[in-house]
Scaffold this motif. Structure first.
Motif, PDB file in Angstrom:
ATOM      1  N   ASP A  28      -5.963 -17.083 -35.769  1.00 34.74           N
ATOM      2  CA  ASP A  28      -7.192 -16.308 -35.610  1.00 34.74           C
ATOM      3  C   ASP A  28      -6.921 -14.857 -35.212  1.00 34.74           C
ATOM      4  O   ASP A  28      -7.851 -14.056 -35.145  1.00 34.74           O
ATOM      5  N   LYS A  29      -5.671 -14.533 -34.957  1.00 33.77           N
ATOM      6  CA  LYS A  29      -5.337 -13.177 -34.506  1.00 33.77           C
ATOM      7  C   LYS A  29      -5.041 -12.284 -35.707  1.00 33.77           C
ATOM      8  O   LYS A  29      -4.080 -12.518 -36.450  1.00 33.77           O
ATOM      9  N   VAL A  30      -5.850 -11.268 -35.896  1.00 33.51           N
ATOM     10  CA  VAL A  30      -5.643 -10.304 -36.978  1.00 33.51           C
ATOM     11  C   VAL A  30      -4.681  -9.223 -36.493  1.00 33.51           C
ATOM     12  O   VAL A  30      -4.974  -8.502 -35.531  1.00 33.51           O
ATOM     13  N   VAL A  31      -3.543  -9.118 -37.149  1.00 30.53           N
ATOM     14  CA  VAL A  31      -2.526  -8.145 -36.752  1.00 30.53           C
ATOM     15  C   VAL A  31      -2.659  -6.865 -37.555  1.00 30.53           C
ATOM     16  O   VAL A  31      -2.513  -5.762 -37.021  1.00 30.53           O
ATOM     17  N   LEU A  32      -2.916  -6.991 -38.845  1.00 31.52           N
ATOM     18  CA  LEU A  32      -3.158  -5.835 -39.718  1.00 31.52           C
ATOM     19  C   LEU A  32      -4.455  -6.075 -40.464  1.00 31.52           C
ATOM     20  O   LEU A  32      -4.631  -7.129 -41.094  1.00 31.52           O
ATOM     21  N   ASP A  33      -5.322  -5.093 -40.429  1.00 32.25           N
ATOM     22  CA  ASP A  33      -6.679  -5.274 -40.956  1.00 32.25           C
ATOM     23  C   ASP A  33      -6.949  -4.313 -42.107  1.00 32.25           C
ATOM     24  O   ASP A  33      -7.725  -3.367 -41.989  1.00 32.25           O
ATOM     25  N   GLY A  34      -6.256  -4.521 -43.232  1.00 33.02           N
ATOM     26  CA  GLY A  34      -6.535  -3.743 -44.443  1.00 33.02           C
ATOM     27  C   GLY A  34      -6.154  -2.285 -44.365  1.00 33.02           C
ATOM     28  O   GLY A  34      -6.974  -1.411 -44.640  1.00 33.02           O
ATOM     29  N   ILE A  35      -4.904  -1.980 -44.000  1.00 32.55           N
ATOM     30  CA  ILE A  35      -4.491  -0.580 -43.859  1.00 32.55           C
ATOM     31  C   ILE A  35      -3.971  -0.031 -45.191  1.00 32.55           C
ATOM     32  O   ILE A  35      -3.454  -0.764 -46.031  1.00 32.55           O
ATOM     33  N   ASP A  36      -4.143   1.276 -45.380  1.00 34.19           N
ATOM     34  CA  ASP A  36      -3.724   1.974 -46.595  1.00 34.19           C
ATOM     35  C   ASP A  36      -2.999   3.251 -46.214  1.00 34.19           C
ATOM     36  O   ASP A  36      -3.474   4.006 -45.361  1.00 34.19           O
ATOM     37  N   PHE A  37      -1.863   3.508 -46.846  1.00 33.35           N
ATOM     38  CA  PHE A  37      -1.187   4.787 -46.663  1.00 33.35           C
ATOM     39  C   PHE A  37      -0.129   4.977 -47.740  1.00 33.35           C
ATOM     40  O   PHE A  37       0.265   4.019 -48.412  1.00 33.35           O
ATOM     41  N   GLU A  38       0.280   6.207 -47.921  1.00 34.58           N
ATOM     42  CA  GLU A  38       1.370   6.536 -48.831  1.00 34.58           C
ATOM     43  C   GLU A  38       2.366   7.432 -48.105  1.00 34.58           C
ATOM     44  O   GLU A  38       1.983   8.234 -47.244  1.00 34.58           O
ATOM     45  N   VAL A  39       3.632   7.279 -48.453  1.00 39.13           N
ATOM     46  CA  VAL A  39       4.699   8.084 -47.873  1.00 39.13           C
ATOM     47  C   VAL A  39       5.392   8.830 -48.998  1.00 39.13           C
ATOM     48  O   VAL A  39       5.880   8.207 -49.950  1.00 39.13           O
ATOM     49  N   ALA A  40       5.443  10.137 -48.904  1.00 38.79           N
ATOM     50  CA  ALA A  40       6.092  10.942 -49.936  1.00 38.79           C
ATOM     51  C   ALA A  40       7.602  10.869 -49.798  1.00 38.79           C
ATOM     52  O   ALA A  40       8.154  10.806 -48.702  1.00 38.79           O
ATOM     53  N   ALA A  41       8.287  10.873 -50.927  1.00 38.35           N
ATOM     54  CA  ALA A  41       9.745  10.846 -50.920  1.00 38.35           C
ATOM     55  C   ALA A  41      10.299  12.087 -50.229  1.00 38.35           C
ATOM     56  O   ALA A  41       9.762  13.183 -50.370  1.00 38.35           O
ATOM     57  N   GLY A  42      11.357  11.914 -49.467  1.00 37.31           N
ATOM     58  CA  GLY A  42      12.004  13.032 -48.806  1.00 37.31           C
ATOM     59  C   GLY A  42      11.250  13.564 -47.610  1.00 37.31           C
ATOM     60  O   GLY A  42      11.385  14.731 -47.266  1.00 37.31           O
ATOM     61  N   SER A  43      10.457  12.697 -46.947  1.00 39.34           N
ATOM     62  CA  SER A  43       9.689  13.120 -45.779  1.00 39.34           C
ATOM     63  C   SER A  43       9.964  12.171 -44.619  1.00 39.34           C
ATOM     64  O   SER A  43      10.566  11.113 -44.782  1.00 39.34           O
ATOM     65  N   VAL A  44       9.506  12.577 -43.437  1.00 41.56           N
ATOM     66  CA  VAL A  44       9.531  11.698 -42.266  1.00 41.56           C
ATOM     67  C   VAL A  44       8.100  11.258 -41.998  1.00 41.56           C
ATOM     68  O   VAL A  44       7.222  12.079 -41.762  1.00 41.56           O
ATOM     69  N   PHE A  45       7.885   9.958 -42.043  1.00 44.28           N
ATOM     70  CA  PHE A  45       6.571   9.370 -41.821  1.00 44.28           C
ATOM     71  C   PHE A  45       6.648   8.564 -40.537  1.00 44.28           C
ATOM     72  O   PHE A  45       7.517   7.705 -40.388  1.00 44.28           O
ATOM     73  N   SER A  46       5.777   8.848 -39.587  1.00 42.96           N
ATOM     74  CA  SER A  46       5.830   8.163 -38.301  1.00 42.96           C
ATOM     75  C   SER A  46       4.584   7.327 -38.073  1.00 42.96           C
ATOM     76  O   SER A  46       3.467   7.794 -38.281  1.00 42.96           O
ATOM     77  N   MET A  47       4.808   6.099 -37.643  1.00 46.23           N
ATOM     78  CA  MET A  47       3.702   5.207 -37.301  1.00 46.23           C
ATOM     79  C   MET A  47       3.684   5.018 -35.788  1.00 46.23           C
ATOM     80  O   MET A  47       4.675   4.583 -35.189  1.00 46.23           O
ATOM     81  N   LEU A  48       2.554   5.369 -35.175  1.00 38.58           N
ATOM     82  CA  LEU A  48       2.389   5.266 -33.725  1.00 38.58           C
ATOM     83  C   LEU A  48       1.328   4.234 -33.406  1.00 38.58           C
ATOM     84  O   LEU A  48       0.456   3.935 -34.220  1.00 38.58           O
TER      85      LEU A  48
END
Length: 323
Positions: A28-48
């Protein structure tokens, strides 16, 4: 929400990671609820996000270590479900704790990974990585004798065996002293300069501020904010101009003139709410000049990512609405 990483305000080319509608639950525990994102090549993408927000689950799914309940995920142009082997061939993963064998030397750790990956000219690859990560002098010493910073450098060097295009860094500087942290930041920047894409999770918000081209903030498994560090900081109230005067009379005059300001008589300073932009700053200084009030010093202060983090996370789940 479509998040495209940018550097210096311009798109960075093809997409390294594309995620749409990603969902994951444990009972019953929802950990991820329909997230969307894109990461461009050659970049630093941070998830907080706070503990339990879904960061590690996201990384595990992207790295093919876990299956999602719903959504689509493409890493390096490959679907993580139908092309698992191809995904694994283009990624490297560095966990929160250095995964080195303490009974082996630094050189032997690297050689072991090179052999497992069947890397051609593995001896040359190992030598090059030892040089790149400043481990030549300690190459033939047991990893058990390495300092924390050396172990992290060795761990990252092991991740680079096979030249992965995309690297997942899970809290890479946890427990390191400030000098070792900055050395690791330099290594990350060098990798990005070489075209590597970095997916970074970190508990140090100044680290994301220093390194990330794009930041996504998770809370209760949902995306609550996304943008460059500068964009996120502008969303949080608190930007102000700090003026310092040489006399109490000048401070009095400025305080009467600038409504909403907060004064500090001991420091002879005035804190004036502002958006921090050049136009509003120029208008402020011109207003002082027109009234013959001189500020000895002025500086613009903006919220940092700590302020953003506290403002956007930790709310009850019903309030954590994606923007």
């Amino acid at each position: 929400m479509d998040v495209r990483a940018v550097r210096n305000g311009a798109p960075m080319g093809k997409t390294a990671i594309a995620v749409a509608g990603l969902s994951k639950s444990y009972g019953d525990k929802v950990v991820l609820d329909g997230i969307d994102f894109e990461v461009a090549a050659g970049s630093v993408f941070s998830m907080l996000g706070p503990n339990g927000a879904g960061k590690t689950t996201t990384v595990n799914i992207l790295a093919t270590l876990m299956k999602a309940d719903a959504g689509s995920v493409r890493v390096g142009g490959h679907d993580v479900l139908t092309a698992t082997r191809q995904v694994r061939s283009v990624i490297g993963v560095t966990g929160q704790f250095a995964a080195v064998d303490e009974l082996l030397s630094g050189r032997e750790n690297l050689q072991l990974v090179a052999d497992l990956k069947r890397v051609r000219s593995s001896g040359q690859v190992v030598t090059r990585l030892l040089e790149r990560f400043d481990l030549v002098d300690a190459a033939d010493k047991l990893a058990a004798t390495y300092s924390g910073g050396m172990r992290r450098r060795l761990d990252l060097a092991m991740t680079l065996v096979g030249d992965p295009q995309i690297i997942f860094l899970d809290e890479p500087t946890t427990g390191l002293d400030p000098r070792s942290r900055r050395a690791m930041w330099g290594i990350v920047r060098e990798m990005v300069a070489d075209g590597v894409t970095i997916f970074l999770t970190t508990q140090y918000l100044d680290e994301a501020d220093q390194l990330a081209d794009q930041v996504v903030v998770l809370d209760h498994g949902r995306m609550v904010a996304a943008g460059t560090p500068a964009e996120l900081k502008r969303r949080v109230p608190g930007t102000h101009v700090r003026l310092r005067f040489d006399t109490l009379a000048a401070l009095d005059g400025a305080a009467r003139l600038l409504s909403g300001s907060v004064r500090d008589d001991q420091e002879l300073t005035l804190r004036v709410p502002s958006d921090g932009g050049s136009r509003s700053l120029r208008a402020l200084l011109e207003k002082l000049d027109e009234n013959l009030i001189n500020a000895e010093e002025f500086s613009v202060h903006t919220p940092d990512l700590d302020d953003v983090f506290l403002a956007l996370t930790g709310r009850p789940k019903v309030e954590a609405v994606a923007t």
